[in-house]
Write a protein that holds these residues in place. Structure first.
Motif, PDB file in Angstrom:
ATOM      1  N   ALA A   1       0.826  -1.199   0.000  1.00 23.93           N
ATOM      2  CA  ALA A   1       0.000   0.000   0.000  1.00 23.93           C
ATOM      3  C   ALA A   1       0.861   1.251   0.000  1.00 23.93           C
ATOM      4  CB  ALA A   1      -0.914   0.005   1.212  1.00 23.93           C
ATOM      5  N   ALA A   2       0.372   2.289  -0.632  1.00 22.24           N
ATOM      6  CA  ALA A   2       1.047   3.580  -0.581  1.00 22.24           C
ATOM      7  C   ALA A   2       0.907   4.161   0.818  1.00 22.24           C
ATOM      8  CB  ALA A   2       0.451   4.527  -1.609  1.00 22.24           C
ATOM      9  N   SER A   3       1.975   4.808   1.297  1.00 26.15           N
ATOM     10  CA  SER A   3       2.023   5.263   2.683  1.00 26.15           C
ATOM     11  C   SER A   3       1.180   6.503   2.950  1.00 26.15           C
ATOM     12  CB  SER A   3       3.468   5.542   3.096  1.00 26.15           C
ATOM     13  OG  SER A   3       4.023   6.552   2.258  1.00 26.15           O
ATOM     14  N   ARG A   4       0.786   7.215   1.900  1.00 24.82           N
ATOM     15  CA  ARG A   4      -0.058   8.382   2.087  1.00 24.82           C
ATOM     16  C   ARG A   4      -0.922   8.576   0.849  1.00 24.82           C
ATOM     17  NH1 ARG A   4       1.427  12.806  -0.788  1.00 24.82           N
ATOM     18  NH2 ARG A   4       3.578  13.073  -1.497  1.00 24.82           N
ATOM     19  N   SER A   5      -1.806   9.521   0.943  1.00 29.66           N
ATOM     20  CA  SER A   5      -2.733   9.779  -0.144  1.00 29.66           C
ATOM     21  C   SER A   5      -1.977  10.217  -1.407  1.00 29.66           C
ATOM     22  CB  SER A   5      -3.725  10.870   0.256  1.00 29.66           C
ATOM     23  OG  SER A   5      -4.594  11.152  -0.812  1.00 29.66           O
ATOM     24  N   ILE A   6      -2.372   9.669  -2.541  1.00 28.48           N
ATOM     25  CA  ILE A   6      -1.788  10.035  -3.825  1.00 28.48           C
ATOM     26  C   ILE A   6      -2.903  10.328  -4.798  1.00 28.48           C
ATOM     27  CG2 ILE A   6       0.316   8.694  -3.489  1.00 28.48           C
ATOM     28  CD1 ILE A   6      -0.958   6.498  -5.125  1.00 28.48           C
ATOM     29  N   PHE A   7      -2.560  10.940  -5.944  1.00 28.22           N
ATOM     30  CA  PHE A   7      -3.604  11.300  -6.888  1.00 28.22           C
ATOM     31  C   PHE A   7      -4.085  10.090  -7.675  1.00 28.22           C
ATOM     32  CE2 PHE A   7      -6.197  14.166  -9.133  1.00 28.22           C
ATOM     33  CZ  PHE A   7      -6.227  13.741 -10.447  1.00 28.22           C
ATOM     34  N   SER A   8      -3.156   9.335  -8.241  1.00 28.83           N
ATOM     35  CA  SER A   8      -3.560   8.153  -9.005  1.00 28.83           C
ATOM     36  C   SER A   8      -2.390   7.183  -9.160  1.00 28.83           C
ATOM     37  CB  SER A   8      -4.102   8.539 -10.376  1.00 28.83           C
ATOM     38  OG  SER A   8      -3.094   9.133 -11.161  1.00 28.83           O
ATOM     39  N   ILE A   9      -2.729   5.946  -9.499  1.00 21.34           N
ATOM     40  CA  ILE A   9      -1.740   4.893  -9.733  1.00 21.34           C
ATOM     41  C   ILE A   9      -1.960   4.324 -11.129  1.00 21.34           C
ATOM     42  CG2 ILE A   9      -0.801   2.708  -8.920  1.00 21.34           C
ATOM     43  CD1 ILE A   9      -1.955   3.271  -6.194  1.00 21.34           C
ATOM     44  N   ASN A  10      -0.894   4.137 -11.836  1.00 17.65           N
ATOM     45  CA  ASN A  10      -0.970   3.524 -13.164  1.00 17.65           C
ATOM     46  C   ASN A  10      -0.738   2.013 -13.002  1.00 17.65           C
ATOM     47  OD1 ASN A  10      -1.352   3.412 -15.902  1.00 17.65           O
ATOM     48  ND2 ASN A  10       0.681   4.169 -16.423  1.00 17.65           N
ATOM     49  N   GLY A  11       0.293   1.480 -13.574  1.00 15.30           N
ATOM     50  CA  GLY A  11       0.561   0.050 -13.448  1.00 15.30           C
ATOM     51  C   GLY A  11       1.112  -0.319 -12.080  1.00 15.30           C
ATOM     52  N   MET A  12       0.849  -1.556 -11.665  1.00 16.20           N
ATOM     53  CA  MET A  12       1.376  -2.102 -10.415  1.00 16.20           C
ATOM     54  C   MET A  12       1.900  -3.497 -10.704  1.00 16.20           C
ATOM     55  SD  MET A  12      -1.598  -0.848  -7.762  1.00 16.20           S
ATOM     56  CE  MET A  12      -0.517  -0.636  -6.335  1.00 16.20           C
ATOM     57  N   ALA A  13       2.855  -3.934  -9.904  1.00 11.94           N
ATOM     58  CA  ALA A  13       3.451  -5.241 -10.192  1.00 11.94           C
ATOM     59  C   ALA A  13       4.149  -5.795  -8.963  1.00 11.94           C
ATOM     60  CB  ALA A  13       4.445  -5.134 -11.344  1.00 11.94           C
ATOM     61  N   TRP A  14       4.444  -7.075  -9.028  1.00 13.66           N
ATOM     62  CA  TRP A  14       5.286  -7.759  -8.045  1.00 13.66           C
ATOM     63  C   TRP A  14       6.486  -8.349  -8.776  1.00 13.66           C
ATOM     64  CZ3 TRP A  14       4.673  -7.540  -2.868  1.00 13.66           C
ATOM     65  CH2 TRP A  14       3.440  -7.120  -2.370  1.00 13.66           C
ATOM     66  N   TYR A  15       7.651  -8.154  -8.188  1.00 18.19           N
ATOM     67  CA  TYR A  15       8.893  -8.746  -8.666  1.00 18.19           C
ATOM     68  C   TYR A  15       9.454  -9.602  -7.530  1.00 18.19           C
ATOM     69  CZ  TYR A  15       9.128  -5.481 -12.633  1.00 18.19           C
ATOM     70  OH  TYR A  15       8.881  -4.785 -13.799  1.00 18.19           O
ATOM     71  N   ARG A  16      10.391 -10.474  -7.881  1.00 16.67           N
ATOM     72  CA  ARG A  16      11.090 -11.230  -6.842  1.00 16.67           C
ATOM     73  C   ARG A  16      12.548 -11.419  -7.206  1.00 16.67           C
ATOM     74  NH1 ARG A  16       8.141 -17.171  -7.531  1.00 16.67           N
ATOM     75  NH2 ARG A  16       9.140 -17.775  -9.505  1.00 16.67           N
ATOM     76  N   GLN A  17      13.341 -11.566  -6.167  1.00 16.05           N
ATOM     77  CA  GLN A  17      14.778 -11.749  -6.366  1.00 16.05           C
ATOM     78  C   GLN A  17      15.283 -12.798  -5.389  1.00 16.05           C
ATOM     79  OE1 GLN A  17      17.110  -8.144  -5.978  1.00 16.05           O
ATOM     80  NE2 GLN A  17      18.733  -9.000  -7.237  1.00 16.05           N
TER      81      GLN A  17
ATOM     82  N   LEU B   1       3.237   5.954  -9.702  1.00 15.26           N
ATOM     83  CA  LEU B   1       2.367   6.831  -8.926  1.00 15.26           C
ATOM     84  C   LEU B   1       2.424   8.266  -9.428  1.00 15.26           C
ATOM     85  CD1 LEU B   1       3.337   5.686  -5.308  1.00 15.26           C
ATOM     86  CD2 LEU B   1       1.628   4.690  -6.839  1.00 15.26           C
ATOM     87  N   ARG B   2       1.268   8.913  -9.327  1.00 13.83           N
ATOM     88  CA  ARG B   2       1.199  10.338  -9.607  1.00 13.83           C
ATOM     89  C   ARG B   2       0.648  11.006  -8.362  1.00 13.83           C
ATOM     90  NH1 ARG B   2      -1.848  12.289 -15.004  1.00 13.83           N
ATOM     91  NH2 ARG B   2      -3.671  11.468 -13.887  1.00 13.83           N
ATOM     92  N   THR B   3       1.402  11.971  -7.823  1.00 12.37           N
ATOM     93  CA  THR B   3       1.022  12.552  -6.537  1.00 12.37           C
ATOM     94  C   THR B   3       0.142  13.792  -6.668  1.00 12.37           C
ATOM     95  OG1 THR B   3       3.107  13.773  -6.468  1.00 12.37           O
ATOM     96  CG2 THR B   3       3.038  11.639  -5.336  1.00 12.37           C
ATOM     97  N   TYR B   4       0.058  14.370  -7.874  1.00 14.66           N
ATOM     98  CA  TYR B   4      -0.855  15.481  -8.101  1.00 14.66           C
ATOM     99  C   TYR B   4      -1.358  15.399  -9.526  1.00 14.66           C
ATOM    100  CZ  TYR B   4       3.445  17.619  -9.925  1.00 14.66           C
ATOM    101  OH  TYR B   4       4.609  17.876 -10.610  1.00 14.66           O
ATOM    102  N   SER B   5      -2.470  16.101  -9.794  1.00 15.73           N
ATOM    103  CA  SER B   5      -3.236  15.862 -11.001  1.00 15.73           C
ATOM    104  C   SER B   5      -2.471  16.143 -12.279  1.00 15.73           C
ATOM    105  CB  SER B   5      -4.528  16.690 -10.977  1.00 15.73           C
ATOM    106  OG  SER B   5      -4.211  18.070 -10.934  1.00 15.73           O
ATOM    107  N   SER B   6      -1.609  17.129 -12.303  1.00 15.58           N
ATOM    108  CA  SER B   6      -0.918  17.487 -13.542  1.00 15.58           C
ATOM    109  C   SER B   6       0.498  16.928 -13.596  1.00 15.58           C
ATOM    110  CB  SER B   6      -0.865  19.007 -13.680  1.00 15.58           C
ATOM    111  OG  SER B   6      -0.194  19.588 -12.583  1.00 15.58           O
ATOM    112  N   GLY B   7       0.843  16.115 -12.606  1.00 11.60           N
ATOM    113  CA  GLY B   7       2.199  15.611 -12.532  1.00 11.60           C
ATOM    114  C   GLY B   7       2.418  14.357 -13.349  1.00 11.60           C
ATOM    115  N   PRO B   8       3.662  13.975 -13.542  1.00 11.09           N
ATOM    116  CA  PRO B   8       3.966  12.735 -14.250  1.00 11.09           C
ATOM    117  C   PRO B   8       3.859  11.537 -13.307  1.00 11.09           C
ATOM    118  CG  PRO B   8       5.995  13.789 -13.566  1.00 11.09           C
ATOM    119  CD  PRO B   8       4.878  14.703 -13.141  1.00 11.09           C
ATOM    120  N   TYR B   9       3.834  10.348 -13.915  1.00  7.10           N
ATOM    121  CA  TYR B   9       3.924   9.130 -13.122  1.00  7.10           C
ATOM    122  C   TYR B   9       5.403   8.818 -12.870  1.00  7.10           C
ATOM    123  CZ  TYR B   9      -1.006   8.037 -13.808  1.00  7.10           C
ATOM    124  OH  TYR B   9      -2.371   8.058 -13.787  1.00  7.10           O
TER     125      TYR B   9
END
Length: 121
Positions: A23-39, A99-107
């Motif tokens: 989970a994201a630790s605080r409020s964010i504007f939006s999330i695009n792709g999400m994934a799980w990796y392993r090593q 993650l994008r933390t504000y509406s006009s920002g990049p991911y």
């Protein structure tokens, strides 16, 4: 500073199940792709599963039919349900999100700190 906080790792016997959460630790504007990796020790970090903002999923061949990735956009959380675990699934699992933390920002890409999954034979 936004962080991805993971939970749910641990020790399990072969054939068992675990559910990872991230989970994201605080409020964010939006999330695009999400994934799980392993090593695994001495190996590169590999993609396990991914999910788009629209819910389309993709899995590594080694986990197809055993793992399920899902997301809850209301909670800014991604999950990995792992069933029929095998010793070769032992690794540190990392979540990833764009993650994008504000509406006009990049991911921007963010990584979790990693959670250990150990499967005993």
């Amino acid at each position: 500073q936004v962080q991805l906080v993971e939970s749910g790792g641990g020790l399990v016997q072969a054939g068992g199940s675990l559910r990872l959460s991230c989970a994201a630790s605080r409020s964010i504007f939006s999330i695009n792709g999400m994934a799980w990796y392993r090593q695994a020790p001495g190996k590169q970090r590999d993609l396990v599963a991914s999910i788009t903002s629209g819910g389309a999923t993709n899995y590594a061949d080694s986990v197809k039919g055993r793992f399920t990735i899902s997301r809850d956009n209301t909670k800014n959380t991604v999950y990995l349900q792992m069933n029929s675990l095998k010793p070769e699934d032992t690794a540190v699992y990392y979540c990833y999100a764009e993650l994008r933390t504000y509406s006009s920002g990049p991911y921007f890409p963010y990584w979790g700190q990693g959670t250990q999954v150990t499967v005993s034979s």
